[in-house]
Design a protein around this motif. Structure first.
Motif, PDB file in Angstrom:
ATOM      1  N   GLY A 145     -46.417  22.099 146.046  1.00 39.90           N
ATOM      2  CA  GLY A 145     -46.565  21.516 147.373  1.00 39.90           C
ATOM      3  C   GLY A 145     -45.464  20.516 147.680  1.00 39.90           C
ATOM      4  O   GLY A 145     -44.649  20.201 146.838  1.00 39.90           O
ATOM      5  N   PHE A 146     -45.500  20.005 148.897  1.00 38.63           N
ATOM      6  CA  PHE A 146     -44.497  18.985 149.224  1.00 38.63           C
ATOM      7  C   PHE A 146     -45.016  17.634 148.745  1.00 38.63           C
ATOM      8  O   PHE A 146     -46.212  17.412 148.599  1.00 38.63           O
ATOM      9  N   VAL A 147     -44.072  16.755 148.400  1.00 37.99           N
ATOM     10  CA  VAL A 147     -44.424  15.513 147.729  1.00 37.99           C
ATOM     11  C   VAL A 147     -44.580  14.377 148.733  1.00 37.99           C
ATOM     12  O   VAL A 147     -43.689  14.108 149.525  1.00 37.99           O
ATOM     13  N   ILE A 148     -45.754  13.750 148.665  1.00 37.05           N
ATOM     14  CA  ILE A 148     -45.995  12.574 149.508  1.00 37.05           C
ATOM     15  C   ILE A 148     -45.810  11.347 148.614  1.00 37.05           C
ATOM     16  O   ILE A 148     -46.328  11.301 147.496  1.00 37.05           O
ATOM     17  N   ASP A 149     -45.074  10.383 149.078  1.00 33.71           N
ATOM     18  CA  ASP A 149     -44.807   9.180 148.292  1.00 33.71           C
ATOM     19  C   ASP A 149     -46.110   8.396 148.077  1.00 33.71           C
ATOM     20  O   ASP A 149     -46.769   7.985 149.031  1.00 33.71           O
ATOM     21  N   ALA A 150     -46.469   8.199 146.816  1.00 38.10           N
ATOM     22  CA  ALA A 150     -47.727   7.522 146.490  1.00 38.10           C
ATOM     23  C   ALA A 150     -47.725   6.057 146.922  1.00 38.10           C
ATOM     24  O   ALA A 150     -48.779   5.424 147.000  1.00 38.10           O
ATOM     25  N   ASN A 151     -46.564   5.502 147.203  1.00 40.00           N
ATOM     26  CA  ASN A 151     -46.500   4.108 147.649  1.00 40.00           C
ATOM     27  C   ASN A 151     -46.505   3.978 149.174  1.00 40.00           C
ATOM     28  O   ASN A 151     -46.479   2.865 149.716  1.00 40.00           O
ATOM     29  N   ILE A 161     -46.005  13.790 156.977  1.00 39.01           N
ATOM     30  CA  ILE A 161     -46.635  15.090 157.215  1.00 39.01           C
ATOM     31  C   ILE A 161     -46.115  15.694 158.522  1.00 39.01           C
ATOM     32  O   ILE A 161     -45.790  16.881 158.581  1.00 39.01           O
ATOM     33  N   LYS A 162     -45.986  14.858 159.551  1.00 38.53           N
ATOM     34  CA  LYS A 162     -45.440  15.340 160.833  1.00 38.53           C
ATOM     35  C   LYS A 162     -44.062  15.934 160.632  1.00 38.53           C
ATOM     36  O   LYS A 162     -43.759  17.030 161.130  1.00 38.53           O
ATOM     37  N   ALA A 163     -43.220  15.221 159.886  1.00 36.28           N
ATOM     38  CA  ALA A 163     -41.844  15.689 159.661  1.00 36.28           C
ATOM     39  C   ALA A 163     -41.839  16.998 158.886  1.00 36.28           C
ATOM     40  O   ALA A 163     -41.074  17.922 159.179  1.00 36.28           O
ATOM     41  N   HIS A 164     -42.751  17.092 157.922  1.00 39.06           N
ATOM     42  CA  HIS A 164     -42.837  18.305 157.110  1.00 39.06           C
ATOM     43  C   HIS A 164     -43.260  19.497 157.973  1.00 39.06           C
ATOM     44  O   HIS A 164     -42.706  20.587 157.871  1.00 39.06           O
ATOM     45  N   VAL A 165     -44.235  19.278 158.827  1.00 38.67           N
ATOM     46  CA  VAL A 165     -44.739  20.342 159.704  1.00 38.67           C
ATOM     47  C   VAL A 165     -43.635  20.777 160.675  1.00 38.67           C
ATOM     48  O   VAL A 165     -43.423  21.973 160.901  1.00 38.67           O
ATOM     49  N   THR A 171     -45.852  30.375 159.515  1.00 35.62           N
ATOM     50  CA  THR A 171     -47.267  30.582 159.798  1.00 35.62           C
ATOM     51  C   THR A 171     -48.148  30.226 158.610  1.00 35.62           C
ATOM     52  O   THR A 171     -49.370  30.361 158.670  1.00 35.62           O
ATOM     53  N   GLY A 172     -47.549  29.810 157.511  1.00 32.42           N
ATOM     54  CA  GLY A 172     -48.314  29.640 156.264  1.00 32.42           C
ATOM     55  C   GLY A 172     -49.075  28.331 156.169  1.00 32.42           C
ATOM     56  O   GLY A 172     -49.264  27.583 157.124  1.00 32.42           O
ATOM     57  N   VAL A 173     -49.512  28.097 154.941  1.00 35.34           N
ATOM     58  CA  VAL A 173     -50.332  26.945 154.588  1.00 35.34           C
ATOM     59  C   VAL A 173     -49.449  25.703 154.437  1.00 35.34           C
ATOM     60  O   VAL A 173     -48.318  25.806 153.975  1.00 35.34           O
ATOM     61  N   PHE A 174     -49.989  24.543 154.802  1.00 34.43           N
ATOM     62  CA  PHE A 174     -49.320  23.286 154.454  1.00 34.43           C
ATOM     63  C   PHE A 174     -50.050  22.675 153.264  1.00 34.43           C
ATOM     64  O   PHE A 174     -51.249  22.391 153.348  1.00 34.43           O
ATOM     65  N   ILE A 198     -51.983  16.890 164.271  1.00 32.53           N
ATOM     66  CA  ILE A 198     -50.624  17.352 163.942  1.00 32.53           C
ATOM     67  C   ILE A 198     -50.556  18.878 163.978  1.00 32.53           C
ATOM     68  O   ILE A 198     -49.600  19.468 164.480  1.00 32.53           O
ATOM     69  N   GLU A 199     -51.598  19.525 163.422  1.00 30.25           N
ATOM     70  CA  GLU A 199     -51.573  20.981 163.331  1.00 30.25           C
ATOM     71  C   GLU A 199     -53.015  21.494 163.268  1.00 30.25           C
ATOM     72  O   GLU A 199     -53.754  21.167 162.346  1.00 30.25           O
ATOM     73  N   ALA A 200     -53.378  22.293 164.245  1.00 24.77           N
ATOM     74  CA  ALA A 200     -54.746  22.796 164.284  1.00 24.77           C
ATOM     75  C   ALA A 200     -54.848  24.260 163.884  1.00 24.77           C
ATOM     76  O   ALA A 200     -55.894  24.724 163.456  1.00 24.77           O
ATOM     77  N   GLU A 201     -53.740  25.012 164.001  1.00 28.02           N
ATOM     78  CA  GLU A 201     -53.793  26.466 163.774  1.00 28.02           C
ATOM     79  C   GLU A 201     -53.537  26.861 162.330  1.00 28.02           C
ATOM     80  O   GLU A 201     -54.024  27.879 161.866  1.00 28.02           O
ATOM     81  N   ARG A 202     -52.749  26.067 161.621  1.00 25.56           N
ATOM     82  CA  ARG A 202     -52.429  26.410 160.227  1.00 25.56           C
ATOM     83  C   ARG A 202     -53.183  25.471 159.291  1.00 25.56           C
ATOM     84  O   ARG A 202     -53.298  24.282 159.547  1.00 25.56           O
ATOM     85  N   PRO A 203     -53.712  26.051 158.181  1.00 31.26           N
ATOM     86  CA  PRO A 203     -54.504  25.205 157.276  1.00 31.26           C
ATOM     87  C   PRO A 203     -53.637  24.163 156.552  1.00 31.26           C
ATOM     88  O   PRO A 203     -52.476  24.417 156.238  1.00 31.26           O
ATOM     89  N   MET A 204     -54.254  23.002 156.289  1.00 34.58           N
ATOM     90  CA  MET A 204     -53.560  21.909 155.597  1.00 34.58           C
ATOM     91  C   MET A 204     -54.446  21.387 154.490  1.00 34.58           C
ATOM     92  O   MET A 204     -55.648  21.161 154.710  1.00 34.58           O
ATOM     93  N   LEU A 205     -53.862  21.192 153.329  1.00 38.76           N
ATOM     94  CA  LEU A 205     -54.588  20.579 152.202  1.00 38.76           C
ATOM     95  C   LEU A 205     -53.619  19.681 151.447  1.00 38.76           C
ATOM     96  O   LEU A 205     -52.561  20.135 150.996  1.00 38.76           O
ATOM     97  N   PHE A 206     -54.001  18.417 151.307  1.00 41.47           N
ATOM     98  CA  PHE A 206     -53.136  17.446 150.622  1.00 41.47           C
ATOM     99  C   PHE A 206     -53.922  16.747 149.520  1.00 41.47           C
ATOM    100  O   PHE A 206     -54.926  16.080 149.796  1.00 41.47           O
ATOM    101  N   LEU A 207     -53.461  16.909 148.279  1.00 40.27           N
ATOM    102  CA  LEU A 207     -54.138  16.262 147.152  1.00 40.27           C
ATOM    103  C   LEU A 207     -53.661  14.817 147.020  1.00 40.27           C
ATOM    104  O   LEU A 207     -52.503  14.500 147.284  1.00 40.27           O
TER     105      LEU A 207
END
Ligand SMILES: [Zn+2]
Ligand SMILES: [Zn+2]
Length: 623
Positions: A145-151, A161-165, A171-174, A198-207
């Motif tokens: 997945g794409f890396v979100i800064d933990a800080n 997330i906006k920038a990533h989208v 059409t894939g998963v975020f 930010i995105e309603a049509e494509r699924p998003m999951l962020f751990l």
């Protein structure tokens, strides 16, 4: 600590339903009975068998007259890990084998027009590294997945997330990993509406960065069929609003698994290229053998991909996988299932021939099984996943079938269970091959039994450091006696191997995999600066001080043994790899510095210039 094993345990219980469907993390320390078992006993002893056959062929003393060397290493420090000849002046490689290890003058006969001569010039050559406990398959999922800064703060996470989208118009998963669970505390955690905006049509999951939580948008919840009517699993669940409606915050692996499956994160077209790249990263770090200590879902799809990769000559490491047992309900049929996986999925460098038992949890969440209660909360002492009879039975079945057992033990109660089971099986004439993983807390009397019974042990260098949360849980006395391996290895001849346990280990990204970071920590029992920096204040006070007892620190030689020959023995590969000896495979690593000539504090800065596996360059060649 071993969060992977932990995640594995949780996911494992729910993975039956999930066969399709491919992520990353940090704390951070952050897998038809009778007839099949009987049949498996008749199977050839697998990789070992062909390993041995090769060695036999290779060990007919090679001669220069049969052809010159492809590689010749000379003029620097060469550590062999062989006790009768710990250092040599030169090593020659022809084809996939080591054909010469000795003095420089003897090496000259091997030089021919095509020989690639490497003048070590103060650099160092040693056997290819072995990571004896790591989760590359699970790590690939986490890192895909794409890396979100933990800080990052709330708004920064949303902006990222906006920038990533915006950058991904497909059409894939975020999918991403890394947000900090301390965020959105006032609102009870992050909410799906922020993602839906930010995105309603494509699924998003962020751990989250600790992989214990996930944040989904409405589309992802809908794909997984999670509604107000969905029941929570026994562990974790779906955060709800006042109307019972899921808010998008998902807690713990059992609740995340349906989401991972629904989003098809393990789908071959997504996962396989990431796995290939991940294994390449290991090769570039100097690894030639990896022991995958557990992947809780998607085994068959992933194993098939690995066999295919190996048959195409594209597997850069020897890789051994495991089949996990994490609770009593999974005991029945587990060895038969392992036998079936073993039969179906094998190639020259890949096999699955080990049963992984997760006997307890981790100290941080009080799930490690202790003989005496934790300091707090009062009375808590964790829980054993299996009964003594379960463990004995699995040890016996595995021995009969020719399989190894790899046993996750963090608390002293699970360690005692393992030693009791081993003693009982040995008393009836059995000789199971048992590796104890982690071995964090051990009662004094059992420490003596370890010295006497000599089971194989694997643990992690960067765990041997101070961590205040563990001290709070255990109290000073037990805390001061953790990870006692140095003397077992030095004075009692116990086969102690080291591995990274990535991604269930300190630090983010691939920091935790780095072998020389781990080796330095095993010697000093202190966090090397990059680790201290990555962990920040989370380790607590005095984190830079050494963890007692100092007498159990590894020597440099001991730590290098633990990262090579000891790991090869654990994997049953000592006949072909793990040391530099004529006849063994040319699994070698060239380092940019001589570890025997630099301050211990600088070991973590070591870079790998060349990795050879079977005489073939598998990493970046900077020789
Ligand atoms: Zn573990
Ligand atoms: Zn693990």
């Amino acid at each position: 600590m071993c969060l992977s094993c932990e995640i594995g345990a949780q996911l494992g219980a729910f993975s039956e339903a999930i066969l399709a469907g491919s992520s990353r993390t940090s704390r951070r320390r952050v897998l038809k009975a009778g007839a099949l078992i009987a049949a498996s006993a008749l199977l050839p002893p697998l990789l070992q068998s062909h390993a041995r056959a090769d060695v036999k062929a290779d060990s007919d003393r090679p001669m220069p007259a049969d052809g010159p060397a492809d590689w010749l290493f000379e003029n620097g420090t060469i550590l062999t890990m062989e006790t009768d000849q710990p250092r040599v002046e030169a090593v020659a490689v022809r084809g996939r084998a080591i054909v010469y290890a000795g003095d420089r003058s003897g090496a000259q006969a091997w030089i021919g027009p095509g020989t690639r001569r490497i003048d070590l010039q103060g650099r160092m050559l040693m056997p290819g590294l072995v990571d004896s406990h790591v989760h590359p398959m699970l790590g690939t999922l986490f890192s895909s997945g794409f890396v979100i800064d933990a800080n990052a703060k709330e708004e920064q996470v949303i902006d990222a997330i906006k920038a990533h989208v915006k950058a991904d118009p497909g059409t894939g998963v975020f999918f991403g990993v890394g947000w900090n669970t301390n965020l959105w505390q006032a609102q009870g955690g992050p909410h799906k509406r922020d993602l839906d905006a930010i995105e309603a049509e494509r699924p998003m999951l962020f751990l989250s960065s600790d992989a214990h939580s996930a944040w989904a948008n409405s589309k992802a919840l809908a794909l997984a069929g999670v509604t107000a009517a969905t029941k929570d699993p026994p562990v974790g669940g779906y955060q709800r609003d006042a109307n019972g409606e899921p808010t998008g915050l998902v807690r713990e692996a059992p609740a995340m698994v349906p989401m991972i499956a629904a989003l098809k994160l393990l789908a071959p077209e997504r996962y396989n290229p990431a796995l290939k790249a991940m294994l390449q990263t290991f090769a570039q770090m100097g690894f030639t053998s990896l022991f995958d200590a557990g992947m809780p879902l998607g085994l068959e799809t992933i194993f098939a991909a690995l066999v295919q990769m190996d048959e195409a000559g594209a597997l850069p490491v020897r890789l051994h996988a495991t089949r996990m047992v994490t609770n009593k309900d999974q005991v029945q049929g587990a060895v038969a299932d392992l036998a079936e996986l073993n039969r179906r999925f094998r190639s020259e460098h890949f096999t699955v021939r080990t049963l992984k038992i997760v006997a307890d949890g981790v100290i941080e969440n009080r799930q490690a099984a202790m003989l005496e209660p934790y300091q707090q909360p009062p009375g808590a002492r964790g829980q054993l996943a299996l009964s003594e009879a379960n463990v004995q039975g699995l040890l016996r079945q595995c021995e009969r079938a020719g399989f190894d057992v790899h046993f996750h033990t963090i608390g002293d109660a699970s360690l005692r269970q393992a030693l009791d089971a081993l003693t009982a099986v040995q008393a009836s004439g059995g000789q199971p091959k048992l590796t104890l993983a982690h071995v964090q807390v051990v009662a004094d009397s059992d420490q003596q039994r370890l010295a006497r019974l000599k089971p194989l042990i694997t643990s992690t260098g960067i765990w041997c450091i101070r961590y205040a949360a563990v001290e709070d849980a255990l109290g000073a006395e037990r805390y001061r006696k953790m990870f006692r391996f140095g003397r077992l290895q030095r004075d009692h001849g116990v086969n102690v191997a080291l591995g990274s346990d990535w991604p269930a280990t300190y630090g983010s990204g691939t920091l935790g995999i780095r072998p020389f970071l781990n080796i330095q920590a095993a010697i000093l029992r202190q966090p090397p600066p990059p680790l201290l920096e990555a962990m920040g204040s989370s380790l607590g006070a005095d984190a830079e001080q050494p963890l007692p007892p100092q007498a159990d620190a590894f020597t440099l030689e001991g730590a290098l043994q633990a990262y090579t020959l000891a790991g090869a023995r654990q994997m049953g590969l000592e006949a072909i790899t793990g040391s530099i000896r004529v006849g063994k495979r040319a699994d070698l690593v060239l380092l940019d510095r001589d570890l025997t000539a630099i301050p211990t504090e600088d070991i973590h800065r070591t870079n790998v210039l060349l990795t050879l596996m079977d005489g073939r360059s598998t990493g970046v060649d900077r020789s």
